[in-house]
Write an enzyme that holds these catalytic residues in place. Structure first.
Site, PDB file in Angstrom:
ATOM      1  CD  GLN A  46      60.558  -2.774  18.802  1.00 39.50           C
ATOM      2  OE1 GLN A  46      59.777  -3.430  19.479  1.00 39.50           O
ATOM      3  NE2 GLN A  46      60.504  -1.446  18.757  1.00 39.50           N
TER       4      GLN A  46
ATOM      5  CG  HIS B 245      60.690  -2.523  24.213  1.00 38.40           C
ATOM      6  ND1 HIS B 245      60.053  -1.715  25.106  1.00 38.40           N
ATOM      7  CD2 HIS B 245      60.448  -1.988  22.997  1.00 38.40           C
ATOM      8  CE1 HIS B 245      59.456  -0.718  24.459  1.00 38.40           C
ATOM      9  NE2 HIS B 245      59.688  -0.857  23.180  1.00 38.40           N
TER      10      HIS B 245
ATOM     11  CD  GLU C 259      54.683  -4.847  19.067  1.00 38.95           C
ATOM     12  OE1 GLU C 259      55.777  -5.415  19.284  1.00 38.95           O
ATOM     13  OE2 GLU C 259      54.123  -4.117  19.902  1.00 38.95           O
ATOM     14  CG  HIS C 260      56.806  -2.394  15.781  1.00 40.53           C
ATOM     15  ND1 HIS C 260      57.170  -3.017  16.957  1.00 40.53           N
ATOM     16  CD2 HIS C 260      55.992  -1.367  16.140  1.00 40.53           C
ATOM     17  CE1 HIS C 260      56.602  -2.391  17.981  1.00 40.53           C
ATOM     18  NE2 HIS C 260      55.874  -1.384  17.516  1.00 40.53           N
TER      19      HIS C 260
ATOM     20  CG  ASP D 179      57.299   2.773  20.032  1.00 40.85           C
ATOM     21  OD1 ASP D 179      56.411   2.047  19.562  1.00 40.85           O
ATOM     22  OD2 ASP D 179      58.416   2.359  20.381  1.00 40.85           O
TER      23      ASP D 179
ATOM     24  CG  HIS E  59      11.934 -19.220  15.229  1.00 36.81           C
ATOM     25  ND1 HIS E  59      11.949 -19.892  16.426  1.00 36.81           N
ATOM     26  CD2 HIS E  59      13.066 -18.467  15.204  1.00 36.81           C
ATOM     27  CE1 HIS E  59      13.055 -19.556  17.102  1.00 36.81           C
ATOM     28  NE2 HIS E  59      13.741 -18.694  16.385  1.00 36.81           N
TER      29      HIS E  59
END
Lengths: 424, 424
Positions: free
Chosen positions: A255, A258, A323-324, A357, A416
């Site tokens: 990670q 990235h 996220e993960h 991924d 209505h």
């Protein structure tokens, strides 16, 4: 890599608030101008901005069939095979997400239900340059295709040679993208929203992009739908001393490489294990090509957090809403019930995050920045919408008419009530 | 009420673009200030704005159990019964929307799946004054409750007497709202997003509100999730000469009475029928209490559109993507396949739109302003999120490891490859 106690609350806060862009107002002003110019001038504005930002003067915005065929010939055959196999896995997983239309009957002849329809036209943004990942093309396009979207338009900025990387074109072809346009940035988002002479407007735009793309998506939200705005990547690993330190370190670094803002956290009850993972991270870091990025990420947003118990590890992880999430504990399935907030959950020692991924099948477009508290991986549900269905016959309506009329009176909406009364 | 040909494209455009608020920048500036003050000053800012906008000086923001009990005693018993029955219908319908967590196995020991979890904390905005509809409380809270949300906080502006209408409190109690706060406007949205001393922050905010609420929701989107931003109400009726003109006219007016910007459209192939509906609308309008509103709405945004065929009627309706679509044709189910974009579909002569507003069970919070092209009625899916699950054993990973490593090389992410390599 810091080893900290769970009590260190301040440190944790700095993780969680790591994507504040201070210059956002300045960016927003630029984005507003780009959106307005494209809405007004169409293709001409697209060509203008492409020259300004991508430094290339284009003749045609649309990628031709010939360009796609050429790309397919340029791509290594082995890579085409891998793309194809990944596609099949992704397709299989996403097909299981497909919801059916349904109905049920009650009383004499009442029918109630929900009809599922695909969104008709969808746009996919694919970043250019080094962040042009063919895997992202698969992950964004295939769920739309599975959902039954009839037209998928992909936009991506051209290189200085006016071309798009053949791997990207190949991935688009394999995943069933219908049209591809050489345009990026906020101008591409504007084109997909408002339409131009060459680009038809769409109803939803998905895919990651730089800050200009992200702000533009935010601005057009409501006119079109958008997916979540992706922040920097995150991994959270829960492991005890029985896990392999090498595995944990490699996964944290996968990670970290990235992005300098990426966030890698190990939560463990064992100080001993923490220390050996820390050493491993330092060791493995030395050999990494993207060392500089990974090192900054680990220094600023990497941490090993020591907890009193596995229970506490999950409480913390749910607060982070990563996220993960990797669970490197024995019998990892036993802990699934403890996970409340996470984009994707990787169970056991042989399910490392990169497996997800590229290849396993579930989507890699996942909620970041704690948004897993309220949002989900990109999936088929993002490309369908529902319509309620209501059918009563006269007898059914007659039975409840007084109650409905009473309700309309309470809300002061006589018209209505009339709509019921006029029928009897 | 205008009778127009389908070729009159300009007229149609004016419908579709009817919610442009010109003064939006001015409103946005005010909203920004309110959000910032509440984030900084908490409860104190809430009390300040409540005094400024709602003209009441409150001691406590939170509604007490005693206030709720008192409200339940003030509400007519018959109305409580109707609320309860509506609740049961809404609950039954929304339960059918509930998705299950699922998994499947492949190869030797691969497990892939999707875990469904409820969002933990949700906020519901309920407008004050005349637009305080108990039906909206039911429609917003019940799907959240069905989804398993553990805490639902409702915010609504108090009257000048510092109270909330007992019907609203009763509806909240019946639908299982956990906490109720006397605060409205952008300040309520800020409180739900950032939290204050009395109000805990939530992960998602739903419910309609005025332009300040709508703009505030837009601004906090991303920090929290929001539902769609609701525009003025719409009805589109497809009918031929076999339908009853009185029914059609009453149903058109039931939308028109909501709001001067509400939009009521009849699409029909019969000019004769169009004329008789027009007369009926004029007739029925005279007797309506909310005549002034309904008349303006019908004049500006009401129309009867003549088409060449029923086929063409559906093409047009899909383009309009109406919030409510009534199909008043014989054998209406036969036309379901033609509907691509609509919030709710009402089939046949005895399923008027108000039946859905209050009682049938499907949600009345529906996409407006053409957003039915990409969004859905509020439902259980809005209150859950998904996490992907990935489990491989060593053998499974070994079989595909070279392909994944190859893929990581193509994307220049060596650390991703390492995370696979280190395991073998």
């Amino acid at each position: 890599m810091k080893i900290i106690e769970i009590k260190d609350n301040q440190f944790l806060q700095s993780f969680l608030n790591r994507n504040n862009y201070e210059e956002i107002e300045e960016i927003d002003e630029k984005v507003d101008k780009i959106l307005a110019k494209v809405e007004k001038e169409g293709d001409q504005a697209l060509l203008f901005f492409t020259e300004q930002f991508d430094h290339v003067s284009l003749q045609n915005i649309k990628v031709t069939e010939k360009e796609i065929e050429q790309a397919l010939q340029e791509v290594e055959e082995d890579f085409l095979k891998v793309l194809q196999e990944a596609k099949e896995n992704i397709w299989q997983f996403h097909q299981k997400q497909m919801q059916n239309s349904w109905f049920f009957n009650k009383e004499e002849s009442i029918t109630l239900g929900q009809k599922i329809s695909p969104i008709e036209r969808v746009g996919i943004y694919v970043p250019g340059g080094k962040a042009a990942y063919p895997s992202t093309v698969l992950m964004d396009a295939i769920p739309a295709k599975v959902a039954g979207v009839s037209s998928i338009s992909m936009v991506t900025p051209p290189g200085k040679d006016g071309k798009i990387h053949p791997n990207i074109l190949a991935a688009a072809k394999i995943s069933g993208v219908d049209e591809i346009y050489k345009v990026g940035g906020a101008q591409a988002i504007a084109a997909l929203t408002f339409g131009t002479e060459s680009i038809k407007p769409v109803s939803k735009i998905v895919g990651p992009g730089n800050i200009f793309v992200a702000r533009a998506k935010r601005k057009v939200f409501g006119y079109v739908d958008i997916d979540m705005i992706a922040g920097p990547s995150e991994i959270c690993i829960i492991a005890d001393e029985k896990a392999k330190q090498e595995f944990v370190a490699a996964d944290l670094l996968s990670q970290a490489e990235h992005d300098e803002l990426a966030c890698s956290i190990l939560i463990t009850p064992s100080l001993e294990f923490a220390k050996s993972v820390k050493r491993q991270v330092e060791e493995q870091l030395k050999q990494l090509k993207r060392k500089e990025i990974a090192q900054k990420s680990i220094e600023n947003y990497g941490a090993i957090i020591i907890v009193d118990s596995i229970e506490q590890a999950f409480t913390l992880s749910n607060e982070i809403a990563p996220e993960h999430l990797e669970i490197l504990l024995e019998n990892p399935f036993a802990y699934l019930s403890k996970v409340k907030n996470a984009g994707a959950i990787f169970l056991g020692s042989y399910s490392p995050e990169p497996l997800g991924d590229y290849f396993a099948g579930p989507n890699h477009t996942l909620p970041t920045s704690r948004t897993a508290k309220f949002s989900s991986p990109l999936g088929v549900d993002d490309f369908i919408k529902k319509s309620s269905i209501i059918y009563y016959k006269k007898n059914d309506l007659e039975k409840v008419k007084d109650k409905i009329i009473f309700f309309t009176e309470k809300e002061g909406l006589e018209g209505h009530g009339n709509s019921i009364k006029v029928r009897f």
